[in-house]
Structures are given as C-alpha cells and as structure tokens.
Design an enzyme around this catalytic site. Structure first.
Site, PDB file in Angstrom:
ATOM      1  N   CYS A   1       0.836  -1.204   0.000  1.00  0.00           N
ATOM      2  CA  CYS A   1       0.000   0.000   0.000  1.00  0.00           C
ATOM      3  C   CYS A   1       0.869   1.252   0.000  1.00  0.00           C
ATOM      4  O   CYS A   1       1.994   1.251   0.486  1.00  0.00           O
ATOM      5  CB  CYS A   1      -0.868   0.058   1.242  1.00  0.00           C
ATOM      6  SG  CYS A   1      -1.823  -1.401   1.547  1.00  0.00           S
TER       7      CYS A   1
ATOM      8  N   ARG B   1       5.171   0.078  -6.103  1.00  0.00           N
ATOM      9  CA  ARG B   1       5.200  -0.677  -4.853  1.00  0.00           C
ATOM     10  C   ARG B   1       4.313  -1.921  -4.924  1.00  0.00           C
ATOM     11  O   ARG B   1       4.434  -2.808  -4.081  1.00  0.00           O
ATOM     12  CB  ARG B   1       4.723   0.225  -3.700  1.00  0.00           C
ATOM     13  CG  ARG B   1       5.653   1.389  -3.432  1.00  0.00           C
ATOM     14  CD  ARG B   1       4.983   2.472  -2.619  1.00  0.00           C
ATOM     15  NE  ARG B   1       4.644   2.077  -1.277  1.00  0.00           N
ATOM     16  CZ  ARG B   1       5.396   2.313  -0.197  1.00  0.00           C
ATOM     17  NH1 ARG B   1       6.542   2.933  -0.327  1.00  0.00           N
ATOM     18  NH2 ARG B   1       5.005   1.947   0.990  1.00  0.00           N
TER      19      ARG B   1
ATOM     20  N   TRP C   1      -2.788  -2.805  -1.235  1.00  0.00           N
ATOM     21  CA  TRP C   1      -2.307  -4.166  -1.520  1.00  0.00           C
ATOM     22  C   TRP C   1      -2.962  -5.022  -0.448  1.00  0.00           C
ATOM     23  O   TRP C   1      -2.622  -4.918   0.728  1.00  0.00           O
ATOM     24  CB  TRP C   1      -0.780  -4.193  -1.427  1.00  0.00           C
ATOM     25  CG  TRP C   1      -0.148  -5.471  -1.870  1.00  0.00           C
ATOM     26  CD1 TRP C   1      -0.034  -5.938  -3.148  1.00  0.00           C
ATOM     27  CD2 TRP C   1       0.508  -6.431  -1.045  1.00  0.00           C
ATOM     28  NE1 TRP C   1       0.651  -7.129  -3.147  1.00  0.00           N
ATOM     29  CE2 TRP C   1       0.999  -7.459  -1.880  1.00  0.00           C
ATOM     30  CE3 TRP C   1       0.744  -6.540   0.333  1.00  0.00           C
ATOM     31  CZ2 TRP C   1       1.690  -8.562  -1.397  1.00  0.00           C
ATOM     32  CZ3 TRP C   1       1.431  -7.638   0.810  1.00  0.00           C
ATOM     33  CH2 TRP C   1       1.898  -8.637  -0.050  1.00  0.00           C
TER      34      TRP C   1
ATOM     35  N   ASN D   1      -1.319   2.846   5.132  1.00  0.00           N
ATOM     36  CA  ASN D   1      -0.634   1.708   4.497  1.00  0.00           C
ATOM     37  C   ASN D   1       0.001   0.881   5.613  1.00  0.00           C
ATOM     38  O   ASN D   1       0.253   1.394   6.696  1.00  0.00           O
ATOM     39  CB  ASN D   1       0.389   2.144   3.446  1.00  0.00           C
ATOM     40  CG  ASN D   1       1.586   2.891   3.991  1.00  0.00           C
ATOM     41  OD1 ASN D   1       1.945   3.929   3.485  1.00  0.00           O
ATOM     42  ND2 ASN D   1       2.236   2.377   5.012  1.00  0.00           N
ATOM     43  N   GLY D   2       0.171  -0.413   5.347  1.00  0.00           N
ATOM     44  CA  GLY D   2       0.717  -1.287   6.392  1.00  0.00           C
ATOM     45  C   GLY D   2      -0.380  -2.141   6.991  1.00  0.00           C
ATOM     46  O   GLY D   2      -1.431  -2.337   6.378  1.00  0.00           O
TER      47      GLY D   2
ATOM     48  N   GLU E   1      19.243 -16.785  -6.986  1.00  0.00           N
ATOM     49  CA  GLU E   1      18.692 -15.516  -7.455  1.00  0.00           C
ATOM     50  C   GLU E   1      18.058 -15.677  -8.840  1.00  0.00           C
ATOM     51  O   GLU E   1      16.984 -15.129  -9.114  1.00  0.00           O
ATOM     52  CB  GLU E   1      19.802 -14.455  -7.456  1.00  0.00           C
ATOM     53  CG  GLU E   1      19.422 -13.106  -8.031  1.00  0.00           C
ATOM     54  CD  GLU E   1      18.227 -12.452  -7.362  1.00  0.00           C
ATOM     55  OE1 GLU E   1      17.789 -12.902  -6.291  1.00  0.00           O
ATOM     56  OE2 GLU E   1      17.682 -11.489  -7.935  1.00  0.00           O
TER      57      GLU E   1
ATOM     58  N   LYS F   1      14.161 -14.870  -9.827  1.00  0.00           N
ATOM     59  CA  LYS F   1      13.760 -13.994 -10.938  1.00  0.00           C
ATOM     60  C   LYS F   1      12.778 -14.720 -11.848  1.00  0.00           C
ATOM     61  O   LYS F   1      11.767 -14.159 -12.267  1.00  0.00           O
ATOM     62  CB  LYS F   1      14.965 -13.549 -11.775  1.00  0.00           C
ATOM     63  CG  LYS F   1      15.878 -12.522 -11.181  1.00  0.00           C
ATOM     64  CD  LYS F   1      15.340 -11.111 -11.144  1.00  0.00           C
ATOM     65  CE  LYS F   1      14.680 -10.820  -9.842  1.00  0.00           C
ATOM     66  NZ  LYS F   1      15.480 -10.621  -8.676  1.00  0.00           N
TER      67      LYS F   1
ATOM     68  N   GLU G   1       9.420 -15.149 -10.145  1.00  0.00           N
ATOM     69  CA  GLU G   1       8.774 -13.871  -9.889  1.00  0.00           C
ATOM     70  C   GLU G   1       8.060 -13.311 -11.118  1.00  0.00           C
ATOM     71  O   GLU G   1       6.958 -12.789 -11.012  1.00  0.00           O
ATOM     72  CB  GLU G   1       9.884 -12.903  -9.443  1.00  0.00           C
ATOM     73  CG  GLU G   1       9.419 -11.688  -8.711  1.00  0.00           C
ATOM     74  CD  GLU G   1      10.612 -10.852  -8.221  1.00  0.00           C
ATOM     75  OE1 GLU G   1      11.772 -11.159  -8.561  1.00  0.00           O
ATOM     76  OE2 GLU G   1      10.364  -9.885  -7.499  1.00  0.00           O
TER      77      GLU G   1
ATOM     78  N   HIS H   1      20.234 -35.709  -4.787  1.00  0.00           N
ATOM     79  CA  HIS H   1      19.663 -36.242  -3.539  1.00  0.00           C
ATOM     80  C   HIS H   1      18.127 -36.192  -3.537  1.00  0.00           C
ATOM     81  O   HIS H   1      17.525 -36.149  -2.473  1.00  0.00           O
ATOM     82  CB  HIS H   1      20.216 -35.464  -2.342  1.00  0.00           C
ATOM     83  CG  HIS H   1      21.686 -35.661  -2.135  1.00  0.00           C
ATOM     84  ND1 HIS H   1      22.232 -36.853  -1.700  1.00  0.00           N
ATOM     85  CD2 HIS H   1      22.739 -34.822  -2.327  1.00  0.00           C
ATOM     86  CE1 HIS H   1      23.545 -36.734  -1.620  1.00  0.00           C
ATOM     87  NE2 HIS H   1      23.887 -35.514  -2.003  1.00  0.00           N
TER      88      HIS H   1
ATOM     89  N   LYS I   1       7.003  -4.040  -4.346  1.00  0.00           N
ATOM     90  CA  LYS I   1       8.422  -3.658  -4.287  1.00  0.00           C
ATOM     91  C   LYS I   1       8.869  -3.458  -2.841  1.00  0.00           C
ATOM     92  O   LYS I   1      10.023  -3.704  -2.510  1.00  0.00           O
ATOM     93  CB  LYS I   1       8.607  -2.359  -5.082  1.00  0.00           C
ATOM     94  CG  LYS I   1      10.032  -1.914  -5.254  1.00  0.00           C
ATOM     95  CD  LYS I   1      10.745  -2.734  -6.298  1.00  0.00           C
ATOM     96  CE  LYS I   1      12.193  -2.330  -6.504  1.00  0.00           C
ATOM     97  NZ  LYS I   1      12.960  -3.391  -7.163  1.00  0.00           N
TER      98      LYS I   1
HETATM   99  O1  M6R Z   1      13.748  -4.055  -0.343  1.00  0.00           O
HETATM  100  P1  M6R Z   1      14.363  -5.383   0.044  1.00  0.00           P
HETATM  101  O2  M6R Z   1      15.670  -5.623  -0.615  1.00  0.00           O
HETATM  102  O3  M6R Z   1      14.472  -5.532   1.544  1.00  0.00           O
HETATM  103  O4  M6R Z   1      13.334  -6.450  -0.450  1.00  0.00           O
HETATM  104  C1  M6R Z   1      13.482  -7.812  -0.136  1.00  0.00           C
HETATM  105  C2  M6R Z   1      12.671  -8.682  -1.061  1.00  0.00           C
HETATM  106  O5  M6R Z   1      11.306  -8.420  -0.909  1.00  0.00           O
HETATM  107  C3  M6R Z   1      13.053  -8.445  -2.526  1.00  0.00           C
HETATM  108  O6  M6R Z   1      14.424  -8.651  -2.725  1.00  0.00           O
HETATM  109  C4  M6R Z   1      12.266  -9.358  -3.460  1.00  0.00           C
HETATM  110  O7  M6R Z   1      12.642 -10.681  -3.249  1.00  0.00           O
HETATM  111  C5  M6R Z   1      12.543  -8.894  -4.885  1.00  0.00           C
HETATM  112  N1  M6R Z   1      11.344  -8.357  -5.467  1.00  0.00           N
HETATM  113  C6  M6R Z   1      13.065  -9.935  -5.768  1.00  0.00           C
HETATM  114  O8  M6R Z   1      13.281  -9.458  -7.057  1.00  0.00           O
END
Ligand code: M6R
Length: 596
Positions: A2, A29, A77, A103-104, A471, A475, A478, A494, A591
């Site tokens: 939010c 966000r 959100w 927000n929150g 990572e 990606k 995501e 395993h 975000k």
């Molecule tokens: O703002 P932050 O780096 O603390 O966020 C942590 C994760 O939410 C963030 O890295 C998330 O995994 C990414 N959207 C991945 O691309």
C-alpha cells in the site's frame, strides 16, 4: 505494498489529476485497488475508489474532475479483506465528517472493528484502514481535539503502518508513521506527505523526515510535528534532497526491468567511486575487522546477496560470516548475538519489515549495526549505526536487478579492502558487465524455445554461483510464474533428479574452478534425457557435455560469479515478455514489503 499520499494546497486545485499522477508514481510498490478523496473549500468530501489499476479506476470514476484544497490518495495491496470497492481506501468515519487512509497492517483490526461496531459506529468494510479512521472518531466523540484524538488512536492501533486523515471542517490534514515509511514535503503554496520520497520529488525537494511517535499536521503553508507522547511540538528543519526523478523514466526501453539491467555497469562504476570516498568506510572496515561474529541479513534477493557476500568474505578476507534470512535471524541468533558482533542488514527499499524486526533484536542485544540500502532516507538508514549506500538510483521494476549486482559489488569491495587486495580487478567489472549484457542479449533468445514451454525447471550453482543460481530461480519464479527451484548443484542428485524427463530444462551456473563438479551434475541430467544449459566460461568441457552453453566469464572467479547474474536476469525477462507478462509489475508482488 500500500501507498498513501496527502496534499494541502492554498487554492482550490485540480487535485484529482495531481493525485492520480502521485498514484502512478507509487504504483511500483504493487497494489490492487486505488482511491482518492478530495475536500473542497466548503468542507465537502468527494470520495471515489475501487479495485483495479490506477489508469482504469481513474478513468471509470473520472478522477480528473475532482477538485479541492485537500486530497488523499491510497493504493491498496490487500491484507485485511479482499480487493473490492468497499475495502478500497480512503475510508469515511460514521457520519462522513472525516476521511483517512493508511498503508501497512493494523494487527488488532478484528478486535477493534468489533469494538467500533459495539460503540454504534458505521463500519462499512473489513479493512484495517477503516479502523484507523474509527479510532480517531472514538476520541473525537469523547470530546478530544483532532490532535489529541490522533495521539490516542496511535496508541490503540497496533502494528506497523502509516496513516493520513482529515476533518472536513478544518483546513489541514494529519498523518503519522508507526513502523512504516512516511515523509513530508514543503512546496510553494502546498505541503504534502507520502509513503516514499520518490513520489514527492517531482513536486518539491524540501523534505521533512518523520519519526515514529510523531504526528505531522500539515496545512497549505506549514508542516508542524507533535510528539504522540505528550502533544509537545517538535522542531525539525526541512532538508533539501538533491536526487532527481529523471531516472524514473523508461528511457526508450520497453520495460523498467530491461532498463535497470542495462544500467548495471554504470551504477557499479558509480558505487566504486562512492565507496572510495565514503567517510564511514574506515570505521565500517574497522568494525568488521574487530568483530567476534559477522552476520549478513536480508530477504529475497537481498538474502541471496548476503550468501554471495559470505562466500566473498570467506574466500578473500578469510572471515567467516553467517548469512541469514531476516526472520530466521531472530530464531537462530537472536539470543546469541552481543555487542562484539556486527550485522550488515541488506535491503533495497530500506523498509522491509522482516529486516527492521531483525535490527530491533540486534540493537536490543547491543550488536553493531550497518545497513546496505538503496533508498535514501528510509527507516533502515536511520536506525542503524552506519549506512552503506547502494547508489543505484531508483529501481522501479519489482524484480530487483541492479540493486542485487550492486549489493554484490559492495560486499566484494569490503572483502577486497579487508583482505588488503588491490582494487584493480574490481574496477574492470563495469566494462565486463557491459560485454556480458551485449553477449547475453544475443545468446539468451536462442535458449528461450527450450525453456519457455516448461512450467517447472531448476537453476543450479556451486560455491560462488550457488547464490547466483538461487537468485536466477527467484527472478524466473517472480516474473514468468514458472516454478523454478534454485539449488546447490550437488544436492540435485539427492532427490530433485527424479523430476528429470525428456528435455526437462536445468540451468547450471559455474565459474572455471567448479567446472568438473558442475559437469557431474550436467551428466546426471543429460543421461536421463534432460536438457542442460550451462552458463559459464567458453570451455570445451562445458561445450561438449551441456546441451547449450551461454558464455559468461572473467579471470577473477568472484567477479565472474557476479557476471553470471546477468544472463539469468535476461532469461527471466525475455521469458516473461514471451509469455505476455509485464515483468515490471508481477501479479501479487510488491516492491516494498512493510508487513510481517
Ligand atoms: O527491499 P528489500 O531488498 O528488503 O526487499 C526484499 C525482497 O522483498 C526483494 O528482494 C524481493 O525478493 C525482490 N522483489 C526480488 O526481485
């Protein structure tokens, strides 16, 4: 996550347009609903909101018609209540005399909501933002002033959130933060507040940074702060922020993600210059050098950077580091850390609640705290002893790209400095990144046909490339919505090896020194009919064993591992686009994650 934005102007303005633009700026966000309330000179509230994207809701409800001298925008959100018109924010009080949004998360929402119903208030939604408004209403009904009612509401609303509210009959708005980000801006003939700095910067650079436990009262020409504790006014001058928002444009790229991938060489170079001249650097290195134990703490992509950082520190500085996902830090180390230990808390946004929780525990135990954060002025930069900037500028796209590689550059820089190694190699990294981007843009489309038909795949790495593989898998999950599991290549046999069928795709990332062990993994896959794609040096062993090789290399292995990130970023980007998904705004994701 939010976002809220509030503004008070001197003249009646076309606030609908202004707030819609603020909504677009906050939309990175992540959100599912949007709403605007304006209050005009006569004290009439105009409230329009619904579930949907900013452009669609703005068009449907004609936000452009909305005028007033005060306005509140909220992007929601969903956490309490499904995305719907009634749960969208802002919310009115029972009589429609006040309007507010948050927000929150208000964690005692369910209980408070019932209390407000029992007290005879009109509760229209199940959303916790509405409870914030009714909490103020409760104390107004008891005869308190707006400021006192908000102070009391602050104390009964539990959780981490930021809140803005206005009374129709007044000429001002009020806001506060409690665990979530909130900044105030002062412009010519207006003041405003927002969940984040970037959304304010196109309007003004004069910023007042707010603390938890303070209420901001903002009218057209001033911003006043009051302590929640006793209502006493706090004096804090504004600061002039020099960053610009130019970078928050796509600059000819189809998506922010692609632009941000291509920005990696530039921001890496800038970070190295920044660190060469960082005033805190000596102290930070000294603390790391003297530490009993070192912890690297983060979530998601930032957690993966912590693992890479630990590998760099071990290999170069001969220092053991505990990399840990932030919520697990409390469970695993919360009771064992002390003032002799140092934690580097890693977060692009600087507002991730899981990370803030870990800092709180660390500080309670006296641990020395450093943060590695991209967004200027955020909570994490304020509550830790030292701030190591990431220097990436704005990262708009939800998937982290340039902030990840700069997190690795930061850790590598620290490891080099601790080890007393000349920085010559690391200074070659930006140029090498440029080359890998160019080469990958040619090579990645070639493998899309082998990977894209699958909804399920693996991304494997070993040693230096283990966190890179994790990572890459994140990606892919995501933004392509395929299930991709990241794993240590040696763990694959395993159990997960059972997934391999004809042409089943498995990605293998490797640096030169690990080619023999990676080849064992490759062969375990190919001999069962799977399709092995190697990302690594132009080496005969990889060429002859894998079904496909994406060449990516550098003589120095730590740097080579950083470069390996790029083909995986581009693979996920191009796959998402091929699947018709918007890589910048993946479904359900946000975000900035300011909730537990
Ligand atoms: O703002 P932050 O780096 O603390 O966020 C942590 C994760 O939410 C963030 O890295 C998330 O995994 C990414 N959207 C991945 O691309």
């Amino acid at each position: 996550m939010c976002g809220i934005f509030g503004i008070v102007t001197k003249q009646e303005e076309e606030l609908g347009k202004l707030l819609t633009a603020a909504g677009h700026r906050l939309s990175y966000r992540g959100y599912d609903s949007v709403g605007i309330a304006t209050i005009n000179e006569k004290g009439e509230i105009d409230l329009r909101k619904d579930a949907g994207k900013v452009s669609a809701v703005a068009e449907k409800y004609h936000f452009e018609e909305m005028t007033g001298k005060r306005g509140i925008l909220q992007l929601r959100w969903a956490t309490f209540g499904e995305p719907s018109l009634v749960n969208s924010q802002p919310h009115l009080d029972s009589e429609g005399l006040m309007v507010g949004a948050h927000n929150g998360n208000v964690v005692n929402n369910t209980q408070l909501r019932q209390e407000f119903i029992n007290e005879g208030m009109t509760v229209r939604s199940s959303n916790d933002g509405e409870s914030c408004v009714h909490a103020v209403e409760r104390f107004i009904n008891q005869g308190d002033s707006m400021l006192d009612a908000i102070r009391k509401a602050y104390n009964i609303l539990e959780g981490d959130y930021a809140f803005v509210i206005g009374k129709a009959s007044e000429d001002r708005l009020y806001a506060f933060k409690k665990g979530s980000g909130l900044v105030a801006g002062i412009g010519e003939d207006f003041t405003c507040i927002s969940s984040d700095l970037p959304s304010i910067l196109p309007l003004t650079r004069e910023i007042v940074f707010l603390n938890d436990g303070e209420i901001v009262e903002f009218s057209a020409n001033e911003v006043k702060l009051f302590r929640v504790l006793d209502g006493v006014e706090v004096t804090r001058p504004s600061e002039t922020v020099i960053e610009t928002m130019e970078v928050a444009q796509k600059g000819g790229y189809e998506h922010f993600m692609l632009k941000e991938i291509h920005e990696q060489p530039k921001v890496a170079e800038e970070l190295l210059h920044l660190y060469d001249n960082l005033s805190d650097m000596h102290q930070i290195l000294q603390k790391l050098s003297d530490a009993r134990n070192i912890y690297f703490i983060g979530c998601g992509t930032s957690y993966h950077a912590c693992i890479s950082g630990a590998v760099f520190f071990n290999r170069l500085a001969k220092k053991a580091v505990f990399p840990v996902a932030a919520p697990q830090f409390i469970a695993q180390y919360g009771q064992s850390i002390s003032k002799e230990d140092v934690g580097i808390f890693v977060s692009q946004s600087g507002e991730t609640k899981d990370v803030l929780n870990a800092v709180e525990i660390a500080k309670n135990q006296g641990m020395k705290t450093i943060c590695l954060v991209n967004v200027v002025g955020t909570t994490l930069t304020k509550i830790t002893d030292h701030w190591l900037p990431l220097g990436c500028g704005y990262e708009i796209s939800v998937p982290a790209t340039k902030t990840f590689t700069n997190q690795l550059v930061a850790f590598l820089y620290l490891a080099y400095r601790l080890a007393g190694i000349e920085l010559d190699d690391i200074r070659k990294l930006p140029a090498a990144m440029e080359t890998v981007i160019q080469q990958s843009e040619v090579m990645i489309p070639e493998i899309i046909p082998f990977v894209n038909p699958w909804q399920d795949l693996y991304s494997l790495g070993y040693g230096l490339t283990y966190p890179i593989a994790l990572e890459g898998a994140l990606k892919l999950k995501e933004i392509t919505y395929a299930h991709c599991e990241g794993m240590l290549s040696t763990e694959f046999k395993h159990g997960p090896l059972a997934a391999v069928t004809k042409n089943y795709p498995v990605l293998f990332s490797t640096v030169k020194e690990d080619i023999p062990i990676i080849i064992s993994g490759i062969n375990e896959v190919t001999c069962r009919g799977g399709f092995a794609i190697a990302i690594g040096p132009d080496d005969n062993r990889l060429n002859s064993n894998a079904n496909h090789l994406i060449v990516c290399d550098f003589p120095q292995p730590e740097i080579a591992s950083i470069l390996q990130t790029i083909p995986l970023q581009l693979l996920s980007y191009h796959m998402a686009v091929a699947r018709g998904f918007d890589p910048d705004f993946p479904r359900n994701l946000s975000k900035t994650l300011t909730v537990d």
